[in-house]
Write an enzyme that holds these catalytic residues in place. Sequence first.
Site, PDB file in Angstrom:
ATOM      1  N   ARG A 243     -10.620 -11.325   1.418  1.00  0.00           N
ATOM      2  CA  ARG A 243     -11.092 -12.316   0.779  1.00  0.00           C
ATOM      3  C   ARG A 243     -10.775 -13.812   0.938  1.00  0.00           C
ATOM      4  NH1 ARG A 243     -11.428  -9.285  -4.503  1.00  0.00           N
ATOM      5  NH2 ARG A 243     -11.183  -7.746  -2.935  1.00  0.00           N
TER       6      ARG A 243
ATOM      7  N   LYS B 233       0.864  -1.470  -0.008  1.00  0.00           N
ATOM      8  CA  LYS B 233       0.231  -0.150  -0.187  1.00  0.00           C
ATOM      9  C   LYS B 233       0.370   1.157   0.128  1.00  0.00           C
ATOM     10  CE  LYS B 233      -3.397  -1.844   2.722  1.00  0.00           C
ATOM     11  NZ  LYS B 233      -5.411  -1.562   2.255  1.00  0.00           N
TER      12      LYS B 233
END
Length: 468
Positions: free
Chosen positions: A318, A244
């Site tokens: 996920r 990130k």
Amino acid sequence: MNIKLITEKAYNAKNNVSVEFVMPQNLGTHRYYKLLNKSGFKAKQDTLCSLYEKNILVCGIEESSADNIRSAAATAIKSLKTSNYKSASIAVEKSNIKAVVEGLVLGGYEFNKYKTKNEKQKLKNIYLTCKDIAELKDAFEEAVIIADATCYTRDIVNIAPDDLNPPTFAKLAKKLARENSLECTVLGHKELKKERCEAMLAVGRASCHDTKLIHLAYKPKNPKKIISLVGKGLTYDSGGLSLKPATSMVTMKMDKAGACAVLGIIKAVSELKLNIEVHAFVGAVENMIGGNAYKPDDVLTSRKGDTIEVRNTDAEGRLVLADVLDYAQEKVQADYLFDFATLTGACMVALGQYTTGVMGHSNRLRHDISKASGRAGELTASLPFNKYLKKQLKSEIADICNISNKPYGGAITAGLFLDNFIKEENKDKWLHFDIAGSAYTESPWDVNVYGGTGAGVRFMSEFLKSIK
């Protein structure tokens, strides 16, 4: 700060301020209208006017709805905490007591764990005055339990990642289990290998902290229904090798908010003593970088047996949920299956930062959740599945890809990825809640102060209470 429900006759406090809610249309008949008018007070929503010489705090509300009263009570408590009053009193009735309690508790919340100097507040007691305690007692206690569970959730979300990692998360869950008479099972690396949770383990591979799968259970006798709650517990998310940007890493302690919510919900359910069986499953993982980190281009084998092509290691939640959802479905035959996750920034793009995205196949279930969230004062909105978006998860080398091949509909494609791991018999029992926007705020709004909001606890408690 203590909140007490007392009768009007029993009320007798010194150095006390009375809090009153006033609508614009009733302002002209207020006994101190002349003073209020001189101050320029118009009774607009969430505006305040202090009549110090009368020991009264007047709060404006547009109308007497629960949402307006809750918001005004939150505004009032923030003001009162900076005053020199030792106590405050508010007249309540059956129609508004829940909103008043939630506004006071949630609006007055503070997280001071890391502050070395805290200003002492003179305000010690809030008296809710009524004509008949017996009539309001149950509603009062219920509101306090749910508000406290929401604050408990906020506390966990706000804890720094150096203090709350997967092993310490497991310790926290064990503590909750002891205090609330819950069953608790914790799986570590060895057990997760046996369970074939390879997708989940891959995400946590570069962390120095052992990945944990936590299972809490509340089991009353002869429950009406069985509910499974699954929470994404990324105690910190660096993005992995798909690193990130620096500014996006700040606040990533909140990536565990889904897991925190399911702990808060089972806490509320056990203290409300609801006649439903609830299981809370948490995938506690830290996504870091290192020589042994999982990589874009890796192909992982999930617990279900499906292979997953990794194209972005920042789409890690996920992968964790894929294994935890499969584990939860095998271990518990539930009537409802709900997962909570700070899953996608795309959900904020679609719905804004205040609203939880709801996804699933059952229109009836989504409608019931919408009604419950409306009663609870939380914002939810449905995002529709469709077969065309599902095609965007196609992989040329594996069964499914962990990100879409197009940049659109990201919240829905993430939900569709999870749908791949929901068994056919559970499709209409399952809902996915994307709380990426609603779980954390850096700008206070409504009853939410800086930091974790406890998103999901109130509306899910409201839904679970309504189960027949």
